[in-house]
Design a protein around this motif. Structure first.
Motif, mmCIF file in Angstrom:
data_model
loop_
_atom_site.group_PDB
_atom_site.id
_atom_site.type_symbol
_atom_site.label_atom_id
_atom_site.label_comp_id
_atom_site.label_asym_id
_atom_site.label_seq_id
_atom_site.Cartn_x
_atom_site.Cartn_y
_atom_site.Cartn_z
ATOM 1 N N ALA A 163 0.822 -1.202 0.000
ATOM 2 C CA ALA A 163 0.000 0.000 0.000
ATOM 3 C C ALA A 163 0.862 1.261 0.000
ATOM 4 O O ALA A 163 0.527 2.265 -0.634
ATOM 5 C CB ALA A 163 -0.938 -0.004 1.207
ATOM 6 N N ILE A 164 1.977 1.218 0.716
ATOM 7 C CA ILE A 164 2.909 2.352 0.732
ATOM 8 C C ILE A 164 3.470 2.581 -0.667
ATOM 9 O O ILE A 164 3.522 3.711 -1.163
ATOM 10 C CB ILE A 164 4.039 2.096 1.746
ATOM 11 N N LYS A 165 3.892 1.511 -1.316
ATOM 12 C CA LYS A 165 4.431 1.641 -2.667
ATOM 13 C C LYS A 165 3.397 2.218 -3.618
ATOM 14 O O LYS A 165 3.693 3.084 -4.454
ATOM 15 C CB LYS A 165 4.907 0.278 -3.170
ATOM 16 N N GLY B 7 3.436 5.666 -5.520
ATOM 17 C CA GLY B 7 3.445 5.543 -6.970
ATOM 18 C C GLY B 7 4.565 4.681 -7.485
ATOM 19 O O GLY B 7 5.088 4.926 -8.577
ATOM 20 N N GLN B 8 4.927 3.632 -6.699
ATOM 21 C CA GLN B 8 6.027 2.772 -7.126
ATOM 22 C C GLN B 8 5.660 1.289 -7.099
ATOM 23 O O GLN B 8 6.520 0.437 -7.028
ATOM 24 C CB GLN B 8 7.251 3.013 -6.236
ATOM 25 N N GLY B 9 4.368 0.971 -7.110
ATOM 26 C CA GLY B 9 3.969 -0.431 -7.144
ATOM 27 C C GLY B 9 4.245 -1.042 -8.509
ATOM 28 O O GLY B 9 4.389 -0.333 -9.513
ATOM 29 N N PRO B 10 4.308 -2.380 -8.592
ATOM 30 C CA PRO B 10 4.604 -3.033 -9.880
ATOM 31 C C PRO B 10 3.536 -2.810 -10.937
ATOM 32 O O PRO B 10 3.804 -2.999 -12.114
ATOM 33 C CB PRO B 10 4.722 -4.515 -9.487
ATOM 34 N N LEU C 43 -5.160 -5.292 -6.257
ATOM 35 C CA LEU C 43 -4.590 -4.625 -7.432
ATOM 36 C C LEU C 43 -4.270 -3.159 -7.136
ATOM 37 O O LEU C 43 -3.243 -2.642 -7.587
ATOM 38 C CB LEU C 43 -5.556 -4.735 -8.610
ATOM 39 N N VAL C 44 -5.129 -2.501 -6.374
ATOM 40 C CA VAL C 44 -4.848 -1.118 -5.964
ATOM 41 C C VAL C 44 -3.579 -1.058 -5.142
ATOM 42 O O VAL C 44 -2.742 -0.161 -5.301
ATOM 43 C CB VAL C 44 -6.045 -0.537 -5.180
ATOM 44 N N ARG C 45 -3.404 -2.023 -4.246
ATOM 45 C CA ARG C 45 -2.209 -2.048 -3.400
ATOM 46 C C ARG C 45 -0.937 -2.180 -4.226
ATOM 47 O O ARG C 45 0.135 -1.740 -3.810
ATOM 48 C CB ARG C 45 -2.297 -3.213 -2.407
ATOM 49 N N LEU C 46 -1.043 -2.777 -5.403
ATOM 50 C CA LEU C 46 0.120 -2.920 -6.276
ATOM 51 C C LEU C 46 0.273 -1.733 -7.226
ATOM 52 O O LEU C 46 1.139 -1.754 -8.089
ATOM 53 C CB LEU C 46 0.035 -4.229 -7.058
#
Length: 397
Positions: free
Chosen positions: A174-176, A180-183, A222-225
């Motif tokens: 969630a932090i990523k 704005g740095q999730g995969p 998916l949001v968390r990523l």
């Protein structure tokens, strides 16, 4: 990676604070710098010395420490971070945030910051469901505060339900995503969820037993990523997840229209339990009961949304995922369904009454694709969603 990012981590006073050392380890392994702040209650569960040692930085606890104020005032401390994370976010701390109170260091920082804030709530299920907490949640969301969790499960108090803090790896994801740095950052993904209601007259309809829980968890994962998620949902029992573009529908025809309007997308996950048929000539007036005279209902076939999108010649998503809820010959029927529909993957599950899966908190699926079938063990719907989201991320990136 979070290299070069600074996280201001505010630790609330709840038993879930015992998970925070692991969160700090994960953040530092990603290259983030962590500035910890403990409330008075948090120090009863984890010591400032332990937290400081793991973070590699001073752990702040008091608003009135003159040395700290000379070196780094609370206003500066609240604004040098790339993200403020509150974990665990207790009912008390959330109430202070919603009310704009500033009676200690943690609440003062939260009121003074101009940085994005993400919270991971943790509390007893009755506290989470209390109307006062729900009002505070609505206020915080309207203020732009991000949420991760809470999860549903067993609690330290012995009760079961929503209120468990998200696991450290979920908070990290969630932090990523928040930074704005999730995969899946930059990817646009469509998720359908819930049942559809097909009207008979203004007060009656045809539906199914889908709660919408699995589709909701898929969207949340998916949001968390980092994905931008368009969430098209029928009248589900569970509330929609945070951070999605929400499209509410009632009928299968409305769902198809909303799905087509959402295109183009990079991937589409069709978790909705769409009614196969609708009543022809649904009336605008209530059908009156007449003794000895049963109404005759004529049915028409609903649009096959999964097949319609899978077989598009232009604008087809790069990855189309379907679900197959079966009661007999589960794998054989799901494999045949995948062939008929033309989707890339299909998740088959046994929804026989004895399994408790339809409307329950767990699922047991088999992922069917070109290379064959993968049996996943029975697990929570949250874990199924996380596993599927991770698989989608690896496929799209």
């Amino acid at each position: 990676m979070l290299a070069g990012k600074r996280i201001l981590l505010i630790i609330g006073g709840g038993i879930a604070a015992f998970k925070i050392p692991q969160l700090i380890r994960l953040l530092r392994a990603e290259g983030a710098a962590v500035t910890p702040v403990l409330t008075e209650g948090a120090a009863q569960f984890v010591t400032p010395l332990t937290i400081a040692a793991l973070a590699g930085e001073k752990a702040y606890t008091s608003l009135f420490n003159l040395t700290d104020e000379a070196e780094m005032g609370h206003i500066q401390l609240s604004r040098v971070a790339d993200l403020v994370v509150v974990a665990p976010a207790t009912a008390d701390l959330m109430a202070k945030m919603a009310g704009g109170l500033a009676g200690d260091l943690a609440s003062t920082l939260l009121l003074a910051t101009d940085t994005s804030v993400l919270i991971a709530p943790a509390m007893n299920v009755r506290m989470w469901q209390h109307p006062a907490t729900q009002r505070n949640i609505a206020t915080l969301k309207s203020d732009g505060i991000g949420f991760t969790g809470p999860d549903e499960g067993d609690m330290a108090c012995g009760e079961y339900g929503p209120g468990r803090m998200s696991e450290p790896d979920e908070i990290l994801s969630a932090i990523k995503a928040r930074i704005g740095q999730g995969p899946l950052t930059g990817r646009r993904i469509l998720v359908t969820s819930g049942p559809t209601h097909e009207p008979i007259d203004p007060v009656r309809y045809i539906a199914n037993r889908s709660s919408g829980a699995q589709g909701t968890e898929v969207a949340r994962a998916l949001v968390r990523l980092g994905a931008e998620v368009i969430f098209v949902t029928g009248p589900a029992d569970v509330p929609p997840p945070d951070g999605v573009i929400l499209k509410r529908v009632e009928t299968a025809q409305q769902m198809l229209k909303a799905v087509e309007a959402a295109l183009p997308v990079d991937a589409a996950v069709f978790a909705a339990a769409v009614a196969d048929w609708r009543v022809m000539g649904a009336t605008d007036s209530k059908i009156k009961k007449q003794s000895g005279a049963l109404p005759v209902l004529e049915f028409a076939e609903n649009p096959d949304i999964l097949a319609r999108i899978s077989q598009r010649r232009s604008g087809r998503p790069g990855l189309v995922v379907g679900f197959a809820a079966e009661t007999d010959d589960v794998i054989a029927n799901a494999t045949a369904k995948r062939g008929r529909k033309g989707c890339d993957w299909i998740l088959a599950n046994d929804v026989s009454p004895a399994t408790g899966i339809m409307g329950g908190s767990e699922n047991a699926v088999t992922l069917i694709h070109d290379a064959g079938a993968e049996d996943w063990p029975r697990m929570s719907k949250q874990d199924v969603a996380r596993r599927l989201a991770d698989r989608i991320a690896r496929t799209l990136t």
